[in-house]
Enzyme design. Structure first.
Site, PDB file in Angstrom:
ATOM      1  N   MET A  76       0.842  -1.201   0.000  1.00 12.81           N
ATOM      2  CA  MET A  76       0.000   0.000   0.000  1.00 12.81           C
ATOM      3  C   MET A  76       0.878   1.252   0.000  1.00 12.81           C
ATOM      4  O   MET A  76       0.381   2.351   0.254  1.00 12.81           O
ATOM      5  CB  MET A  76      -0.936  -0.006   1.207  1.00 12.81           C
ATOM      6  CG  MET A  76      -1.896  -1.189   1.175  1.00 12.81           C
ATOM      7  SD  MET A  76      -3.388  -0.906   2.128  1.00 12.81           S
ATOM      8  CE  MET A  76      -2.713  -0.697   3.761  1.00 12.81           C
ATOM      9  N   GLY A  77       2.169   1.085  -0.245  1.00 13.05           N
ATOM     10  CA  GLY A  77       3.046   2.248  -0.340  1.00 13.05           C
ATOM     11  C   GLY A  77       3.522   2.754   1.012  1.00 13.05           C
ATOM     12  O   GLY A  77       3.352   2.100   2.034  1.00 13.05           O
TER      13      GLY A  77
ATOM     14  N   HIS B 112       8.986   1.064   3.633  1.00 17.37           N
ATOM     15  CA  HIS B 112      10.067   1.087   4.627  1.00 17.37           C
ATOM     16  C   HIS B 112      10.909  -0.179   4.451  1.00 17.37           C
ATOM     17  O   HIS B 112      10.678  -0.966   3.514  1.00 17.37           O
ATOM     18  CB  HIS B 112       9.483   1.207   6.034  1.00 17.37           C
ATOM     19  CG  HIS B 112       8.393   0.213   6.329  1.00 17.37           C
ATOM     20  ND1 HIS B 112       8.618  -1.145   6.375  1.00 17.37           N
ATOM     21  CD2 HIS B 112       7.061   0.374   6.533  1.00 17.37           C
ATOM     22  CE1 HIS B 112       7.496  -1.775   6.640  1.00 17.37           C
ATOM     23  NE2 HIS B 112       6.522  -0.872   6.722  1.00 17.37           N
TER      24      HIS B 112
ATOM     25  N   HIS C 152       9.147  -3.559   3.629  1.00 16.99           N
ATOM     26  CA  HIS C 152       8.823  -3.760   2.207  1.00 16.99           C
ATOM     27  C   HIS C 152      10.103  -4.027   1.409  1.00 16.99           C
ATOM     28  O   HIS C 152      10.126  -4.867   0.512  1.00 16.99           O
ATOM     29  CB  HIS C 152       8.147  -2.511   1.627  1.00 16.99           C
ATOM     30  CG  HIS C 152       6.897  -2.087   2.341  1.00 16.99           C
ATOM     31  ND1 HIS C 152       6.847  -0.995   3.165  1.00 16.99           N
ATOM     32  CD2 HIS C 152       5.642  -2.616   2.336  1.00 16.99           C
ATOM     33  CE1 HIS C 152       5.617  -0.850   3.644  1.00 16.99           C
ATOM     34  NE2 HIS C 152       4.865  -1.824   3.167  1.00 16.99           N
TER      35      HIS C 152
ATOM     36  N   GLN D  11      -2.878 -12.382   7.217  1.00 19.30           N
ATOM     37  CA  GLN D  11      -2.973 -12.123   5.780  1.00 19.30           C
ATOM     38  C   GLN D  11      -2.198 -13.179   4.987  1.00 19.30           C
ATOM     39  O   GLN D  11      -2.683 -13.716   3.986  1.00 19.30           O
ATOM     40  CB  GLN D  11      -2.423 -10.729   5.478  1.00 19.30           C
ATOM     41  CG  GLN D  11      -2.292 -10.418   4.002  1.00 19.30           C
ATOM     42  CD  GLN D  11      -1.893  -8.976   3.765  1.00 19.30           C
ATOM     43  OE1 GLN D  11      -2.747  -8.107   3.711  1.00 19.30           O
ATOM     44  NE2 GLN D  11      -0.605  -8.713   3.634  1.00 19.30           N
TER      45      GLN D  11
ATOM     46  N   LYS E  98       8.412  -2.694  12.056  1.00 21.02           N
ATOM     47  CA  LYS E  98       8.263  -1.555  11.143  1.00 21.02           C
ATOM     48  C   LYS E  98       6.873  -1.592  10.519  1.00 21.02           C
ATOM     49  O   LYS E  98       6.381  -2.654  10.154  1.00 21.02           O
ATOM     50  CB  LYS E  98       9.332  -1.611  10.049  1.00 21.02           C
ATOM     51  CG  LYS E  98      10.709  -1.286  10.603  1.00 21.02           C
ATOM     52  CD  LYS E  98      11.706  -1.027   9.514  1.00 21.02           C
ATOM     53  CE  LYS E  98      13.082  -0.859  10.119  1.00 21.02           C
ATOM     54  NZ  LYS E  98      13.541   0.516  10.123  1.00 21.02           N
TER      55      LYS E  98
ATOM     56  N   SER F 264       4.033   1.210   8.190  1.00 21.65           N
ATOM     57  CA  SER F 264       3.717   2.546   7.668  1.00 21.65           C
ATOM     58  C   SER F 264       2.902   3.324   8.703  1.00 21.65           C
ATOM     59  O   SER F 264       2.969   4.545   8.763  1.00 21.65           O
ATOM     60  CB  SER F 264       2.916   2.431   6.364  1.00 21.65           C
ATOM     61  OG  SER F 264       3.577   1.564   5.467  1.00 21.65           O
ATOM     62  N   ARG F 265       2.137   2.618   9.519  1.00 22.54           N
ATOM     63  CA  ARG F 265       1.285   3.296  10.515  1.00 22.54           C
ATOM     64  C   ARG F 265       2.090   3.816  11.701  1.00 22.54           C
ATOM     65  O   ARG F 265       1.546   4.585  12.503  1.00 22.54           O
ATOM     66  CB  ARG F 265       0.177   2.363  10.991  1.00 22.54           C
ATOM     67  CG  ARG F 265      -0.887   2.099   9.919  1.00 22.54           C
ATOM     68  CD  ARG F 265      -2.125   1.425  10.476  1.00 22.54           C
ATOM     69  NE  ARG F 265      -3.234   1.443   9.534  1.00 22.54           N
ATOM     70  CZ  ARG F 265      -3.538   0.443   8.691  1.00 22.54           C
ATOM     71  NH1 ARG F 265      -2.826  -0.660   8.678  1.00 22.54           N
ATOM     72  NH2 ARG F 265      -4.562   0.554   7.862  1.00 22.54           N
TER      73      ARG F 265
HETATM   74  P1  AMP Z   1       1.420  -2.989   3.460  1.00 19.06           P
HETATM   75  O1  AMP Z   1       2.016  -1.930   2.590  1.00 19.06           O
HETATM   76  O2  AMP Z   1       1.370  -2.617   4.916  1.00 19.06           O
HETATM   77  O3  AMP Z   1       0.139  -3.543   2.920  1.00 19.06           O
HETATM   78  O4  AMP Z   1       2.447  -4.197   3.415  1.00 19.06           O
HETATM   79  C1  AMP Z   1       2.857  -4.780   2.199  1.00 19.06           C
HETATM   80  C2  AMP Z   1       3.630  -6.033   2.478  1.00 19.06           C
HETATM   81  O5  AMP Z   1       4.778  -5.705   3.273  1.00 19.06           O
HETATM   82  C3  AMP Z   1       2.833  -7.059   3.288  1.00 19.06           C
HETATM   83  O6  AMP Z   1       3.112  -8.362   2.796  1.00 19.06           O
HETATM   84  C4  AMP Z   1       3.358  -6.878   4.699  1.00 19.06           C
HETATM   85  O7  AMP Z   1       3.263  -8.041   5.487  1.00 19.06           O
HETATM   86  C5  AMP Z   1       4.812  -6.545   4.402  1.00 19.06           C
HETATM   87  N1  AMP Z   1       5.396  -5.852   5.561  1.00 19.06           N
HETATM   88  C6  AMP Z   1       4.949  -4.713   6.154  1.00 19.06           C
HETATM   89  N2  AMP Z   1       5.702  -4.411   7.229  1.00 19.06           N
HETATM   90  C7  AMP Z   1       6.646  -5.380   7.320  1.00 19.06           C
HETATM   91  C8  AMP Z   1       7.716  -5.639   8.225  1.00 19.06           C
HETATM   92  N3  AMP Z   1       7.972  -4.856   9.258  1.00 19.06           N
HETATM   93  N4  AMP Z   1       8.487  -6.723   7.998  1.00 19.06           N
HETATM   94  C9  AMP Z   1       8.235  -7.554   6.956  1.00 19.06           C
HETATM   95  N5  AMP Z   1       7.242  -7.375   6.069  1.00 19.06           N
HETATM   96  C10 AMP Z   1       6.458  -6.300   6.242  1.00 19.06           C
END
Ligand code: AMP
Length: 287
Positions: A30-31, A34, A37, A153, A184, A186-187
């Protein structure tokens, strides 16, 4: 590196890549990217000759009272991070490109989505499954990469791929944390400095639970009560859930005699944070 906004355009590029014999790795996001990702993109770049990252804040997976409008966005930062991590293309559609006004087909799941985050976010996994299915159909990747950070998920996507015979390999990747242990996310940008310190209670409490498991404790009730007590020492924290579930079926586990997921969601102020670890009796490791 190109940013593509339409389905027609990305399909043309993918077709060409396939004709050239490339393997395609896909990282849906979702952008506001960090290092979490980034680790997924790097892994994809190590295993495929072309890597597509999607950046799409999917309205369908947000509830009416959730943070769809305020979800952080920074495409220029994301482009630089993708490029540095080895991605070849960003797919960044508008919502109108993904959903026609009379869109009415959904991917739903009866089990796995009822507990954990599904309980407090009704409709969330319907939105996730539907958009991930659409993205899989659009990108046509060989492999897709998901973080263990969103453990439910990952389990839901694996089940969807199995149940619907989707021709794609799902790769789970470990949680990337800040130096002090906070997962880590985004929130995390929503947190004030005081909330940021308070948020450490999530990983610290999980570590207490893991310590007990490593010492031989096998009662889920005991693990949950120790984690609960720890979280409650932080006055800014409000527990959404703390659960111990079977790592594959996500059904509640009472005694820990097989791989389990220990997962929690906790509000720090208005921000809902999640964290988890997987424990395999006999292996003693967190993945
Ligand atoms: P999101 O942008 O939050 O939808 O996350 C996109 C992908 O990045 C998802 O598969 C998340 O599980 C993964 N992700 C987000 N934060 C982390 C993290 N701290 N460590 C590993 N994967 C992450």
């Amino acid at each position: 590196m190109e940013i593509v906004k339409t389905i027609d355009e990305i399909r043309k590029i993918i077709k060409l890549w396939k004709r050239e014999g490339h393997s395609i790795g896909f990282v849906p996001t979702m952008g506001y990217l960090h290092e979490g990702h980034q680790s997924l993109i790097r892994r994809a770049a190590g295993q495929n000759s072309r890597v597509v990252v999607s950046i799409f804040v999917n309205p369908m997976q947000f509830g009416p009272a959730e943070d769809f409008n305020s979800y952080p966005r920074d495409l220029e930062h994301d482009r630089a991070l993708c490029e540095a991590a080895g991605a070849h293309l960003i797919f960044h559609p508008d919502a109108s490109e993904m959903y026609q006004p009379d869109f009415c087909t959904f991917v739903d799941m009866n089990s796995l989505t009822q507990g954990l985050c599904g309980r407090s976010r009704p409709g969330h996994f319907r939105g996730v499954c539907t958009v991930v299915n659409k993205l899989f159909n659009i990108v046509g990747a060989d492999r897709a990469y998901f973080g263990q950070k969103d453990a439910q998920q990952l389990a839901v996507i694996r089940r969807m791929v199995r149940d619907l015979n989707l021709d794609i390999e799902i790769i789970g990747c470990p949680i990337i944390r800040e130096d002090d242990g906070l997962a880590k996310s985004s929130r995390n940008t929503y947190l004030s400095p005081q909330e940021r310190s308070a948020a450490l209670i999530l990983s610290k409490s999980l570590a207490k639970g893991r310590g007990l498991l490593e010492q031989g404790e096998r009662s889920a009730e005991k693990i949950i009560s120790v984690i609960t007590e720890n979280i409650n020492t932080e006055h800014m924290a409000r527990i959404d859930y703390i659960e111990v579930v079977d790592a594959l079926s996500l059904e509640r586990a009472n005694s820990i005699d097989r791989p389990v997921l220990v997962a929690l969601a906790v509000f720090i102020g208005k921000t809902r944070l999640i964290d988890n670890f997987v424990f395999q009796p006999g292996l003693h490791e967190n993945i």
